[in-house]
Scaffold this motif. Sequence first.
Motif, PDB file in Angstrom:
ATOM      1  N   SER A 169      14.302   3.282   6.341  1.00  0.00           N
ATOM      2  CA  SER A 169      14.419   4.560   5.927  1.00  0.00           C
ATOM      3  C   SER A 169      15.338   4.906   4.559  1.00  0.00           C
ATOM      4  CB  SER A 169      16.383   4.804   6.652  1.00  0.00           C
ATOM      5  OG  SER A 169      17.865   3.763   5.867  1.00  0.00           O
ATOM      6  N   ARG A 170      15.235   6.109   4.198  1.00  0.00           N
ATOM      7  CA  ARG A 170      14.788   6.842   2.849  1.00  0.00           C
ATOM      8  C   ARG A 170      16.856   6.211   1.829  1.00  0.00           C
ATOM      9  NH1 ARG A 170      11.361   9.325  -0.786  1.00  0.00           N
ATOM     10  NH2 ARG A 170      10.222   9.514   0.256  1.00  0.00           N
ATOM     11  N   GLN A 171      17.722   6.525   3.136  1.00  0.00           N
ATOM     12  CA  GLN A 171      18.752   6.659   3.211  1.00  0.00           C
ATOM     13  C   GLN A 171      19.603   5.113   2.715  1.00  0.00           C
ATOM     14  OE1 GLN A 171      21.083   8.257   5.589  1.00  0.00           O
ATOM     15  NE2 GLN A 171      23.006   7.921   5.090  1.00  0.00           N
ATOM     16  N   ARG A 172      19.444   4.896   1.786  1.00  0.00           N
ATOM     17  CA  ARG A 172      20.194   3.655   1.544  1.00  0.00           C
ATOM     18  C   ARG A 172      22.126   3.359   2.228  1.00  0.00           C
ATOM     19  NH1 ARG A 172      19.204   1.807  -4.036  1.00  0.00           N
ATOM     20  NH2 ARG A 172      17.829   2.896  -5.082  1.00  0.00           N
ATOM     21  N   LEU A 173      21.828   1.977   2.558  1.00  0.00           N
ATOM     22  CA  LEU A 173      23.181   1.574   3.751  1.00  0.00           C
ATOM     23  C   LEU A 173      23.973   1.413   2.255  1.00  0.00           C
ATOM     24  CD1 LEU A 173      21.909   0.040   6.285  1.00  0.00           C
ATOM     25  CD2 LEU A 173      22.997   2.438   6.557  1.00  0.00           C
ATOM     26  N   CYS A 219       1.411 -10.088   5.742  1.00  0.00           N
ATOM     27  CA  CYS A 219       2.170  -9.566   5.702  1.00  0.00           C
ATOM     28  C   CYS A 219       2.186  -8.370   5.101  1.00  0.00           C
ATOM     29  CB  CYS A 219       2.874  -9.958   5.216  1.00  0.00           C
ATOM     30  SG  CYS A 219       3.771 -11.410   6.045  1.00  0.00           S
ATOM     31  N   LYS A 220       2.194  -6.809   4.682  1.00  0.00           N
ATOM     32  CA  LYS A 220       2.383  -5.802   4.389  1.00  0.00           C
ATOM     33  C   LYS A 220       3.473  -5.149   4.690  1.00  0.00           C
ATOM     34  CE  LYS A 220      -2.225  -5.172   7.179  1.00  0.00           C
ATOM     35  NZ  LYS A 220      -3.462  -4.240   7.515  1.00  0.00           N
ATOM     36  N   ILE A 221       3.299  -4.199   3.053  1.00  0.00           N
ATOM     37  CA  ILE A 221       4.627  -3.980   3.029  1.00  0.00           C
ATOM     38  C   ILE A 221       4.117  -2.030   2.942  1.00  0.00           C
ATOM     39  CG2 ILE A 221       6.857  -2.943   1.255  1.00  0.00           C
ATOM     40  CD1 ILE A 221       6.864  -5.758   1.553  1.00  0.00           C
ATOM     41  N   GLY A 222       4.607  -1.117   3.529  1.00  0.00           N
ATOM     42  CA  GLY A 222       3.874   0.529   3.254  1.00  0.00           C
ATOM     43  C   GLY A 222       4.834   1.069   2.145  1.00  0.00           C
ATOM     44  N   LEU A 223       4.604   2.123   0.583  1.00  0.00           N
ATOM     45  CA  LEU A 223       5.831   2.573   0.176  1.00  0.00           C
ATOM     46  C   LEU A 223       5.269   4.254   0.222  1.00  0.00           C
ATOM     47  CD1 LEU A 223       6.031   0.074  -1.960  1.00  0.00           C
ATOM     48  CD2 LEU A 223       8.090   0.468  -0.551  1.00  0.00           C
ATOM     49  N   THR A 224       6.740   4.934   0.612  1.00  0.00           N
ATOM     50  CA  THR A 224       5.439   6.932   0.058  1.00  0.00           C
ATOM     51  C   THR A 224       5.375   6.507  -1.139  1.00  0.00           C
ATOM     52  OG1 THR A 224       8.130   7.415   0.188  1.00  0.00           O
ATOM     53  CG2 THR A 224       6.913   7.031   2.530  1.00  0.00           C
ATOM     54  N   ASP A 225       4.302   7.646  -1.656  1.00  0.00           N
ATOM     55  CA  ASP A 225       3.868   7.941  -2.352  1.00  0.00           C
ATOM     56  C   ASP A 225       5.686   8.640  -3.242  1.00  0.00           C
ATOM     57  OD1 ASP A 225       3.730  10.258  -1.523  1.00  0.00           O
ATOM     58  OD2 ASP A 225       1.457  10.264  -1.275  1.00  0.00           O
ATOM     59  N   ASP A 226       5.977   8.982  -3.418  1.00  0.00           N
ATOM     60  CA  ASP A 226       6.788  10.203  -3.427  1.00  0.00           C
ATOM     61  C   ASP A 226       8.431   9.404  -3.992  1.00  0.00           C
ATOM     62  OD1 ASP A 226       8.368   9.721  -1.060  1.00  0.00           O
ATOM     63  OD2 ASP A 226       8.806  12.007  -1.229  1.00  0.00           O
ATOM     64  N   LEU A 227       8.044   7.994  -4.024  1.00  0.00           N
ATOM     65  CA  LEU A 227       9.849   7.345  -4.450  1.00  0.00           C
ATOM     66  C   LEU A 227       9.037   7.121  -5.789  1.00  0.00           C
ATOM     67  CD1 LEU A 227      10.281   4.458  -1.966  1.00  0.00           C
ATOM     68  CD2 LEU A 227      10.733   6.549  -1.669  1.00  0.00           C
ATOM     69  N   ASP A 228      11.124   7.532  -6.604  1.00  0.00           N
ATOM     70  CA  ASP A 228      10.857   6.852  -7.733  1.00  0.00           C
ATOM     71  C   ASP A 228      10.461   5.391  -8.085  1.00  0.00           C
ATOM     72  OD1 ASP A 228      13.039   6.072  -7.794  1.00  0.00           O
ATOM     73  OD2 ASP A 228      14.298   7.562  -8.543  1.00  0.00           O
ATOM     74  N   PHE A 239       1.036  -1.413  -0.043  1.00  0.00           N
ATOM     75  CA  PHE A 239       0.094  -0.119   0.271  1.00  0.00           C
ATOM     76  C   PHE A 239       1.104   1.235  -0.707  1.00  0.00           C
ATOM     77  CE2 PHE A 239       0.921  -1.353   4.024  1.00  0.00           C
ATOM     78  CZ  PHE A 239       0.991  -0.279   5.376  1.00  0.00           C
ATOM     79  N   GLU A 240       0.273   2.558  -0.310  1.00  0.00           N
ATOM     80  CA  GLU A 240       0.547   3.626  -0.307  1.00  0.00           C
ATOM     81  C   GLU A 240       0.925   4.695   1.114  1.00  0.00           C
ATOM     82  OE1 GLU A 240       0.342   6.203  -3.620  1.00  0.00           O
ATOM     83  OE2 GLU A 240       1.304   5.003  -5.077  1.00  0.00           O
ATOM     84  N   VAL A 241       2.150   5.224   2.041  1.00  0.00           N
ATOM     85  CA  VAL A 241       1.694   5.361   2.396  1.00  0.00           C
ATOM     86  C   VAL A 241       2.565   7.359   2.166  1.00  0.00           C
ATOM     87  CG1 VAL A 241       3.059   6.132   4.957  1.00  0.00           C
ATOM     88  CG2 VAL A 241       2.437   3.555   3.831  1.00  0.00           C
ATOM     89  N   PRO A 242       1.669   8.593   3.171  1.00  0.00           N
ATOM     90  CA  PRO A 242       1.857   9.758   2.765  1.00  0.00           C
ATOM     91  C   PRO A 242       3.519  10.211   3.077  1.00  0.00           C
ATOM     92  CG  PRO A 242      -0.619   9.364   3.124  1.00  0.00           C
ATOM     93  CD  PRO A 242       0.413   7.964   3.091  1.00  0.00           C
ATOM     94  N   ALA A 243       4.170  10.678   1.680  1.00  0.00           N
ATOM     95  CA  ALA A 243       5.331  11.266   2.085  1.00  0.00           C
ATOM     96  C   ALA A 243       5.164  12.112   3.884  1.00  0.00           C
ATOM     97  CB  ALA A 243       5.836  11.852   0.745  1.00  0.00           C
ATOM     98  N   ALA A 244       4.475  13.009   3.165  1.00  0.00           N
ATOM     99  CA  ALA A 244       4.172  13.845   3.890  1.00  0.00           C
ATOM    100  C   ALA A 244       4.487  13.331   5.156  1.00  0.00           C
ATOM    101  CB  ALA A 244       2.936  15.028   3.971  1.00  0.00           C
ATOM    102  N   LEU A 267      12.244   8.557   5.863  1.00  0.00           N
ATOM    103  CA  LEU A 267      11.087   6.881   5.646  1.00  0.00           C
ATOM    104  C   LEU A 267      11.238   6.606   4.222  1.00  0.00           C
ATOM    105  CD1 LEU A 267       8.828   5.820   8.657  1.00  0.00           C
ATOM    106  CD2 LEU A 267      11.265   6.080   8.357  1.00  0.00           C
ATOM    107  N   ALA A 268      11.284   5.584   3.840  1.00  0.00           N
ATOM    108  CA  ALA A 268      10.598   5.226   2.192  1.00  0.00           C
ATOM    109  C   ALA A 268       9.857   4.056   2.539  1.00  0.00           C
ATOM    110  CB  ALA A 268      12.295   4.302   1.675  1.00  0.00           C
ATOM    111  N   GLY A 269      10.187   3.432   3.823  1.00  0.00           N
ATOM    112  CA  GLY A 269       8.201   2.810   3.200  1.00  0.00           C
ATOM    113  C   GLY A 269       8.267   1.907   5.146  1.00  0.00           C
TER     114      GLY A 269
END
Length: 147
Positions: free
Chosen positions: A108-112, A66-75, A40-45, A50-52
């Motif tokens: 997190s939005r930042q890659r490791l 099981c669920k995965i949320g993705l922020t709606d502003d990801l490319d 499902f989508e998660v509002p970035a605001a 977070l990326a998800g």
Amino acid sequence: MGERTDDSAGNGDAAINDPMLTTPTARLMALAMGTNVRVFEVPAAHSVGLAGLVGLGSDEHGEPQCKIGLTDDLDDDLRADVLAFGLAVLVGTPEVLGESPDGVLGISRQRLPQADNGPGNLAWHMLQTCGRESPSTTFRLMVIQSD
């Protein structure tokens, strides 16, 4: 002809190989749907930094899901990477969800740096299978603080 989702014989007939699924994200979404993971989508605001999200919840009948949320502003590339990482957490290290009181962790939005093992490594291999070369599919998991 029935829907083909199992390719235990290795014939290339799995849903992930469907020629209609033209992007890595579409292939991963098909994988999630085929394994009953709700995406499902998660509002970035509402998800700064977070990326998800990844976690366990309930479906409309109260059954565990099981669920995965993705922020709606990801490319599309980052969406694929985060989705693969979320799937890898659910499959490879579901016990980490116990670190959160509600069974949900932020991604997190930042890659490791790319991991040599664990969910980041599994996600990298999933993306390779889906046709994506990613710089890193390893992200930090974070307990989300509720106010």
